[in-house]
Enzyme design. Structure first.
Site, short mmCIF file in Angstrom:
data_model
loop_
_atom_site.label_atom_id
_atom_site.label_comp_id
_atom_site.label_asym_id
_atom_site.label_seq_id
_atom_site.Cartn_x
_atom_site.Cartn_y
_atom_site.Cartn_z
CG ASP A 323 36.94 42.31 33.22
OD1 ASP A 323 38.13 42.66 33.18
OD2 ASP A 323 36.08 42.85 33.94
CG ASP A 521 32.06 44.04 35.40
OD1 ASP A 521 31.82 44.69 36.43
OD2 ASP A 521 33.22 43.84 35.00
CG ASP A 525 34.99 44.39 30.24
OD1 ASP A 525 36.19 44.38 29.97
OD2 ASP A 525 34.53 44.18 31.38
#
Length: 628
Positions: A323, A521, A525
């Site tokens: 990410d 995080d 996610d």
């Protein structure tokens, strides 16, 4: 050493001294048996006790049973020195193993010390009362004095200080904090007195989550550990029956087939030697110890691995998907430009966006609120905002003083049929519409973490084949950051569901032996972290949902720790394979030599205790971590 370890050491020293005395005494027959039984009982009474207990509990086939049968058999044959020596060296090996386990537990024990004993709650009369952290409600003001550990997560409302975060992150550098800063439980207050408004209950606080992860890690065994457990389950009874066959069958063949004299004593000695050699201690002890050492060593560096199965999977990682926001970047957004394209001023566009986003916890939302409050010099009045509707991956709608305000990306505007003027600035562009009419946009920039570029280089260096960025950010920003980091592939403007689809595609592309890791995080996610072969969450800034879904947690949000985690796992797995091959190889050779009568009881002692000690010493290397 612990008291128990010292007691074993004293018994070893006493038994060794008694053996030397017994060897030197010129006695024979029953007297020789009697004096050798003294050191034998001193050093082996607990082994005999465990063997008897195992037989009573119908759990016969273990190392204690093997040692008891082999040594008692040796005594019956008159090999008193060998029998006592086997027990003596076995206890030396057990002491080595105990000390090694104790050493590897120190990192875990140090981590467990972060559990707070109390919280100082400030009453109406300003008096402090020490209460159990479990009893402290959210929003309670607690006082943390210098030298005390922060018991619950919260926000500093009074005071400034330095925090020692090493128990959580593995980093020794103190962190300076003041009014408005968020602090995590488990950190130690080094200097000033601070007052904290708690934001989470103890069960949801950082320290509680960490302890839960560590305590549960031993429940998740790796394939190697499961293999050893199954192997030992079948191996021990198999070698017992093999030894019994070795003691009986050759003599029977000699009597009834060859017509010779049976050599019961000769084959009985070989069977006893075979039993001593066959003891699987080296495998049963060193393999779990290797994984335990790897998890303990990683935890000391601020890397929490939830089980040895994840440690094993991490070692096989060949593709990593990241990410962007909060993972590779700091996740601290700043408004760098406000552009109005209507009768609304730039200040009004920012104000409307900030009010609309005031209930959201997204980093972009917080940056808009902070930018407005800083500019206006006052806090947002949330009473002016109602009917907030958030659309994941797009933005949100909210009623602000009777105006329907839409704030989000270009997809949100397209969905509402609102034409927008595309911004070309580098950064994340947030579009603002009021009552269905486009009024302007805001440019928000995020910056890379200092360690991100080095982390990508290090991952390439240790052999990770593919690095991919999966982000919901706009294509121009995503591609610029990906190029700066040297990513192999970048996918932008993804919704949470699309991230899962991309991960599934990457899972199909990787080799059959390789594993895919996803690092993230945010709360969005969590599905991707669960779908990947191994999910890795950024712990300090990460959401609770992401940390819960992940298999590995990096406590200080440093992406460079990812390469370190993979290095630790690979080193641990190398040591595990070394111990398996070494132990099985030596055992196989010595068992053959023992059955042929070439190996005596002393070689049997080396094959059992010597191999175990060497395997345990090798396993201890898992604790020695080379930092980047």
């Amino acid at each position: 050493m612990t008291k128990k370890q010292k007691k074993i050491l004293y018994r070893i020293i006493l038994a060794a001294a008694l053996v030397v005395v017994c060897v030197c005494l010129p006695v024979q027959g029953w007297f020789r048996l009697g004096i050798f039984m003294i050191p034998y009982i001193v050093i082996g009474y607990d082994i005999l006790k465990k063997a008897i207990k195992g037989i009573c509990n119908k759990e016969i086939f273990d190392e204690n049973f093997l040692m008891a049968v082999a040594t008692i058999g040796a005594i019956l044959l008159g090999d008193y020195v060998e029998a006592t020596a086997v027990m003596l060296f076995y206890q030396i090996g057990e002491l080595f193993q105990s000390v090694a386990v104790g050493k590897s537990r120190k990192n875990i024990a140090a981590l467990m010390d972060i559990r707070p004993d109390y919280a100082n709650v400030q009453g109406e009369d300003e008096e402090l009362e020490q209460v159990d952290p479990d009893e402290v409600a959210v929003g309670t003001i607690i006082v943390v004095k210098p030298g005390e550990r922060i018991p619950l997560d919260g926000k500093i409302v009074e005071g400034e200080t330095s925090l020692n975060t090493s128990a959580l992150t593995g980093e020794s550098m103190p962190r300076e904090v003041g009014i408005g800063d968020m602090v995590s439980s488990g950190c130690v207050n080094l200097s000033g007195l601070i007052k904290i408004a708690t934001t989470k209950e103890y069960g949801e606080s950082t320290v509680s989550k960490i302890l839960e992860l560590v305590e549960n890690s031993s429940m998740r065994k790796s394939k190697s550990e499961n293999f050893i457990s199954k192997f030992a389950h079948y191996y021990t009874p198999a070698v017992c029956f093999a030894a019994l066959a070795l003691a009986i069958i050759p003599s029977l063949i000699s009597m009834f087939v060859l017509g010779g004299m049976p050599e019961w004593s000769k084959w009985f000695i070989r069977a006893l030697t075979f039993l001593v050699i066959s003891c699987p201690c080296a495998l049963v002890i060193s393999i779990p110890l290797s994984f335990f050492g790897g998890i303990g060593g990683a935890s000391a560096q601020g890397i929490l691995i939830k089980g040895s199965n994840y440690l094993e999977t991490l070692a096989k990682t060949e593709c990593i998907a990241f990410d962007k926001t909060g993972t590779l970047t700091k996740g601290v957004f700043e408004v760098i430009k406000v552009q109005s394209v209507s009768a609304y001023s730039e200040e009004e566009v920012l104000k409307l966006a900030a009010y609309a986003e005031c209930y959201s916890t997204h980093p972009i939302s917080r940056s808009l609120v902070e930018a407005w409050e800083k500019k206006a010099g006052l806090s947002i009045d949330k009473a002016l905002v109602s009917k907030v509707e958030e659309i994941s991956g797009h933005g949100l709608f909210a009623m602000v003083q009777q105006n329907l305000v839409a704030v989000g990306n270009s997809r949100l505007m397209e969905k509402q049929g609102i034409a927008v003027q595309q911004g070309e600035e580098d950064g994340t562009i947030v579009y603002v519409a009021v009552n269905g009419k486009y009024v302007g946009y805001i440019v928000i920039a995020d910056v890379l973490k200092e360690q991100s570029e080095d982390a990508m280089q290090q991952l390439k260096k240790i052999g990770v084949k593919k690095l991919v960025m999966l982000t919901g950010d706009v294509k121009s920003v995503a591609e610029k950051i990906a190029a700066q980091l040297g990513m192999d592939e970048v996918k932008s403007e993804l919704l949470p569901a699309q991230k899962v689809e991309q991960v599934e595609g990457l899972l199909e592309e990787k080799s059959s032996r390789g594993k895919l890791a996803f690092v993230g995080d945010g709360i969005n996610d969590a599905p991707v972290l669960s779908r990947a072969d191994i999910g890795i969450a950024m712990g300090a800034l990460g959401s609770d949902a992401a940390i819960e879904a992940a298999d590995v947690v990096l406590m200080d949000d440093n992406p460079l720790k990812l390469a370190l985690a993979i290095d630790i796992s690979r080193k641990c797995l190398r040591i595990v394979y070394q111990n398996i091959l070494f132990a099985l190889g030596v055992k196989a050779i010595c068992l053959i030599l023992g059955a042929m009568g070439i190996a005596n009881m002393w070689l049997a002692i080396f094959a059992d205790v010597g191999v175990m000690v060497l395997a345990v010493l090798n396993a201890i290397r898992c604790l020695h971590i080379k930092k980047y």
